[in-house]
Each structure stands twice: as structure tokens, then as C-alpha cells.
Design a protein around this motif. Sequence first.
Motif, short mmCIF file in Angstrom:
data_model
loop_
_atom_site.label_atom_id
_atom_site.label_comp_id
_atom_site.label_asym_id
_atom_site.label_seq_id
_atom_site.Cartn_x
_atom_site.Cartn_y
_atom_site.Cartn_z
N LEU A 61 20.26 19.32 11.32
CA LEU A 61 19.85 18.19 10.50
C LEU A 61 18.38 17.85 10.73
O LEU A 61 17.63 17.58 9.78
CB LEU A 61 20.71 16.96 10.81
CG LEU A 61 22.20 17.04 10.50
CD1 LEU A 61 22.90 15.74 10.91
CD2 LEU A 61 22.44 17.32 9.03
N GLU A 75 14.24 17.67 8.46
CA GLU A 75 13.78 16.29 8.34
C GLU A 75 12.44 16.19 7.61
O GLU A 75 11.49 16.90 7.94
CB GLU A 75 13.66 15.65 9.73
CG GLU A 75 13.21 14.22 9.75
CD GLU A 75 14.24 13.28 9.13
OE1 GLU A 75 13.84 12.20 8.69
OE2 GLU A 75 15.42 13.63 9.09
N THR A 119 16.56 11.57 6.99
CA THR A 119 17.79 10.98 7.53
C THR A 119 17.62 9.48 7.78
O THR A 119 16.65 9.06 8.40
CB THR A 119 18.18 11.69 8.83
OG1 THR A 119 18.52 13.05 8.53
CG2 THR A 119 19.38 11.02 9.48
N PHE A 167 23.23 9.21 10.96
CA PHE A 167 24.32 10.19 10.97
C PHE A 167 25.19 9.92 12.18
O PHE A 167 24.76 9.29 13.15
CB PHE A 167 23.80 11.64 11.02
CG PHE A 167 23.13 12.02 12.31
CD1 PHE A 167 23.87 12.41 13.42
CD2 PHE A 167 21.75 11.98 12.43
CE1 PHE A 167 23.25 12.75 14.62
CE2 PHE A 167 21.12 12.32 13.62
CZ PHE A 167 21.88 12.70 14.71
N TRP A 180 26.74 11.54 7.08
CA TRP A 180 25.28 11.67 7.02
C TRP A 180 24.75 10.85 5.85
O TRP A 180 25.18 11.03 4.71
CB TRP A 180 24.92 13.14 6.87
CG TRP A 180 23.47 13.48 6.87
CD1 TRP A 180 22.44 12.80 7.48
CD2 TRP A 180 22.86 14.64 6.27
NE1 TRP A 180 21.25 13.46 7.28
CE2 TRP A 180 21.49 14.58 6.55
CE3 TRP A 180 23.36 15.70 5.52
CZ2 TRP A 180 20.60 15.56 6.09
CZ3 TRP A 180 22.48 16.67 5.07
CH2 TRP A 180 21.11 16.60 5.36
N ILE A 234 23.01 23.37 5.31
CA ILE A 234 23.39 22.71 6.56
C ILE A 234 24.65 23.35 7.14
O ILE A 234 24.73 23.67 8.33
CB ILE A 234 23.61 21.20 6.32
CG1 ILE A 234 22.29 20.51 5.96
CG2 ILE A 234 24.25 20.54 7.54
CD1 ILE A 234 21.24 20.57 7.04
#
Length: 199
Positions: free
Chosen positions: A95, A99, A105, A108, A117, A134
Motif C-alpha cells: 500500500l 502512496e 491513503t 487502512f 482501505w 495491490i
Amino acid sequence: MYIIVGGVLTPNCLGFFYLMFTVKAVSMYIYLDCVLSLTRFNTVNGGLWMTAHYQNLRKHRVSIPFHYYSVTTSTLDRNCYFSDFNNARVLINTLKAIEDIKARTICFVVMPDHLHWLFQLQDKVPLATLMREIKGKSSYLINKSASSKRKIWQPGYYDSLIRSEEHLRDVSRYIIANPLRAGIVKNVRDYPYWDCIYL
């Protein structure tokens, strides 16, 4: 009443609709947890339901750059792959690797058998492509470290387009409280696999 359009908070004449949507947000996510639990049962008892179910998930799905999405996806047969520290860290690092490139994000939480998420989609890839990346990358790295070829994720995912700033905060609170509701910890700060820009 305001909604997020293109990442910007703007007034909207349909404020009443969005207020009702926000009020029902927590109930909707509790419903989704129940549906995810039923998925394991139906997987064991025949894949036809699951195939049709995930096809239905794609109906009316939209992918809008710079809008906010909440996504829930679970492991195959609800196996607790992410009870393992190394597997959980692989997913979190996956994750973080995208970014501000493909997604920003908001928060999560990695649960033992699923991921919640909340993020702002960027303009590099559509939502479906992002989720494939992902899942694919995290599966590859988990299997590589274990010298295995297990299928980690169930197909499909549940997504919700965030409609307002208030909705964004409500969903964030819901996501972060998952370990508490599951009885894994008594204080969310004792749970190692989460992050949130609000905290």
C-alpha cells in the motif's frame, strides 16, 4: 451541505440525500462484514453463487480520479494469512509503495482475513486496475517469502464512493475500530496493522 468533487469540498443542493447516506454509512459497513462472512460459506458450498455475486459487484461501479473510495477485500476462504506479522507487513508495504502515485491513503486496517482501505484515487490507473495491482503484488511477495503458490485473495472487492467530508470521517472511524469490534484488542493503539492521517 458539501460534497467532495475532484478532491475539492463544494456545496450541493442534494444535501439531504447525502446526509441520509452518511447516517446509514456505519450500518452499511456492518452489513458488508456480514456479507463477507457469508462468502466463505458459499465458497465452500459451490462457486456459482460467488461468481455471480462478484459479477454483480462490478455493476454501476465508477472510477473517478481524485475521488475518495472505501474498499473492503478478503482473503480466499477467509484464511487468516495476515495474522502472520510478515504477511501483514508485506501488504502494508505494498500500500505504501503506491502512496501519492496511484492512491493517497487516508486510513487502512489489515485484519487477519481482510483489508479495509480508505484512499483518494489518483489519475494514474482506474480503481479496478489499482486493486488488481495491490492484490497481485502482495500475493507474489507473500508467496515468494514462503516459497509457495497459494491463492491469497478472493476475487472481487466491495467499494464505496465517499460523498462528503463527514462521511469520510465516519468511515475512517469505522475502519480503525475494526480490531476493537472483532475483540482482538481492547485499545486500537495495541493493534499494529493500521494507520490513519487523522490520528
